[in-house]
Motif scaffolding. Structure first.
Motif, PDB file in Angstrom:
ATOM      1  N   GLU A 145       9.221   2.380   1.566  1.00 54.33           N
ATOM      2  CA  GLU A 145       9.576   3.696   1.033  1.00 54.33           C
ATOM      3  C   GLU A 145       9.100   4.741   2.015  1.00 54.33           C
ATOM      4  N   SER A 187       0.863  13.405  -3.787  1.00 59.73           N
ATOM      5  CA  SER A 187       2.252  12.929  -3.763  1.00 59.73           C
ATOM      6  C   SER A 187       2.384  11.716  -2.844  1.00 59.73           C
ATOM      7  N   SER A 188       3.365  10.886  -3.138  1.00 58.99           N
ATOM      8  CA  SER A 188       3.593   9.682  -2.348  1.00 58.99           C
ATOM      9  C   SER A 188       4.264  10.042  -1.019  1.00 58.99           C
ATOM     10  N   LYS A 198       0.838  -1.192   0.000  1.00 52.77           N
ATOM     11  CA  LYS A 198       0.000   0.000   0.000  1.00 52.77           C
ATOM     12  C   LYS A 198       0.873   1.242   0.000  1.00 52.77           C
ATOM     13  N   THR A 199       0.664   2.112  -1.006  1.00 51.95           N
ATOM     14  CA  THR A 199       1.327   3.405  -1.035  1.00 51.95           C
ATOM     15  C   THR A 199       0.326   4.458  -0.576  1.00 51.95           C
ATOM     16  N   TYR A 200       0.703   5.247   0.408  1.00 56.77           N
ATOM     17  CA  TYR A 200      -0.160   6.274   0.956  1.00 56.77           C
ATOM     18  C   TYR A 200       0.159   7.615   0.287  1.00 56.77           C
ATOM     19  N   PHE A 201      -0.890   8.269  -0.228  1.00 49.16           N
ATOM     20  CA  PHE A 201      -0.731   9.545  -0.917  1.00 49.16           C
ATOM     21  C   PHE A 201      -1.337  10.659  -0.074  1.00 49.16           C
ATOM     22  N   THR A 240       5.333   3.942   1.644  1.00 46.20           N
ATOM     23  CA  THR A 240       4.789   2.670   1.176  1.00 46.20           C
ATOM     24  C   THR A 240       5.014   1.618   2.249  1.00 46.20           C
TER      25      THR A 240
END
Length: 490
Positions: free
Chosen positions: A313, A326-327, A46-49, A330
């Motif tokens: 990340e 934007s990221s 999961k990438t958090y934006f 992760t």
């Protein structure tokens, strides 16, 4: 007299028989195993934006840190978010005032509206013509791209055929050399005649292999010439597409410009549709303002971990800005993990989804299941085509480390209660597979056999042998059916 007796005695004593090692054909289990290694990866990432553009207040995670489900991962500056919220409210109010002002100014734009409408008609015609050209060229590119792919596949197949022909030729040379050596060593005229016949047959087979190799090389060159022709045409169509796309972009830019003018002046006629459009735009601005406020409220709540895992990340910086979309970071789950293992075509034919596996990682052992086999091969660092196999780890714990190499042993297909013999007892010829057995009189008998499943050490015999047959292991002795030997059981 004693000397004469000893000489006669030695002459009458029969020569010792050759000794061969035999093993009984037994009923047992033949099980295939596939062993390899791969990289531990997460099945859920999961990438958090960032929902807002704001300053990061709190963020102390680094790559490799672990988080638990529900943990607060990041917060924003509260005062800044309050200010942004007020700005969003003002933006919504300004949009409503702009709508009212637009209604009053529309009567001044009638002439500009008429001009832009006429220009748009011309641009639309030009766009239609250019779109037709663009679609035509794209169709040709699609057609020749498919031809290029098919030709590349055919070229690869022909290269494989060449490799097969070269291997066949090399094998024929090796066997021919062996038979010539056997002929040089043979003293029995009958054996020599048989070997000469085999050598003559092998020479014919070698000539055929050479012919096959040369034909394969010619086919490769023909296919390469065809592929070069396709590439040349494809490049030409791509150049045309680039020019057409540039023209389309210019026309679309002009169209957008004129549409903007027309849109801004359309309500000058004070039609019902124009007023409805302006009202719709006003409603959309109001909706956008509300969405912005909703995003700000989401920012006030902070970013929470949806599941437990490891940070892979970390782009956010405490005190630094975060742009909307934007990221931030992760997180890879450490509760749903796999081992990604590359397998060659030789092991691929033994693998099936659902097979059980044993995984060894950092001295710990886990159970797993083959969960996925990729349908796309890729060349490894040695240029060998390999396929990705994913092995799901059933029981991950806190000793799992993502990115480490793990050893994998997959339990493959199994044949139970079958006649099985060691793999080295089975010989092959042009006629098929066969075994030598020794009967109760010590006589060598050749048995044609059919084989089934094989492992690294044992092979299933589906027909040709019976339980208890004394099967000869491969030895340095040249065996012939009918020979008498001394069998030594292992």
């Amino acid at each position: 007299m004693l000397l004469v007796f000893n000489m006669v005695s030695r002459l009458l004593t029969p020569a010792p028989l050759p000794t061969v090692s035999v093993v009984e054909a037994s009923v047992g289990t033949v099980e295939q195993t596939i062993e390899g290694s791969g990289t531990v990866k997460s099945e859920e990432v999961k990438t958090y934006f960032s929902p807002v553009t704001a300053t990061v207040e709190h963020f102390d995670l680094q790559v490799g840190d672990t988080v638990a489900a529900g943990d607060i991962l990041l917060t924003y500056n509260e005062a800044e978010l309050d200010e942004l919220y007020r700005q969003a409210e003002l933006t919504g109010s300004a949009a409503n005032l702009g709508y009212q002002d637009a209604i009053t100014r529309d009567n001044e734009n009638v002439s500009e509206y008429n001009r832009s409408s006429a220009d748009l008609n011309v641009i639309e015609q030009q766009l239609d013509a250019e779109k037709n050209e663009n679609e035509h060229v794209q169709d040709r590119i699609t057609e020749y791209t498919e031809k290029q792919a098919n030709s590349s596949i055919e070229l690869n197949n022909r290269q494989i055929a060449l490799e097969d022909a070269q291997r066949t030729l090399a094998s024929a040379d090796e066997v021919l050399k062996q038979k010539k050596e056997e002929l040089d060593a043979a003293s029995d005229p009958a054996v020599q005649d048989a070997l000469r016949k085999e050598i003559a047959d092998l020479e014919i087979a070698k000539a055929a292999a050479v012919k096959n190799r040369d034909a394969a090389q010619k086919k490769i060159q023909e296919e390469q010439d065809y592929l070069n022709e396709i590439n040349e045409k494809l490049n030409g169509y791509r150049d045309r597409l680039e020019k057409s796309s540039e023209n389309l972009e210019k026309l679309q830019t002009n169209k957008a410009k004129e549409e903007g003018i027309k849109s801004s002046t359309e309500s000058s006629r004070l039609t019902s549709a124009a007023r409805q459009e302006l009202a719709a735009n006003n409603n959309l601005s109001t909706l956008n303002a509300q969405m912005t406020k909703d995003d700000i409220n989401a920012g006030k709540a902070g970013i929470h971990a949806e599941f437990s895992g490891v940070v892979t990340e970390a782009g956010a910086v405490p005190g630094g800005p975060a742009a909307q979309g934007s990221s931030l970071l992760t997180v890879a789950s450490n509760e749903k993990v796999i081992v990604d293992m590359s397998v060659t075509r030789f092991d691929l034919e033994k693998l099936e989804v659902g097979q059980r596996a044993e995984i060894t990682l950092a001295g710990n052992t886990y159970t797993g299941t083959v969960s996925k086999l990729s349908r796309l091969a890729a060349n490894n660092e040695k240029g060998t085509p390999v396929v990705s196999a994913q092995i799901h780890i059933d029981n991950p714990d806190d000793k799992i480390y993502l990115g480490l190499e793990a050893k994998v042993k997959v339990s493959g297909r199994k044949a139970e209660d079958v006649i099985a013999v060691p793999v080295e007892t089975v010989n092959t010829s042009k006629e098929g597979s066969f075994c030598y057995i020794v009967d109760e009189n010590g006589i060598v008998v050749r048995k044609d056999v059919e084989t089934g499943l094989s492992s690294a050490t044992m092979i299933e015999i589906t027909s040709g042998l019976s339980f208890g047959d004394k099967v000869v292991r491969n030895t340095g002795i040249v065996l012939e059916e009918g020979m008498q030997v001394t069998a030594v059981e292992e």
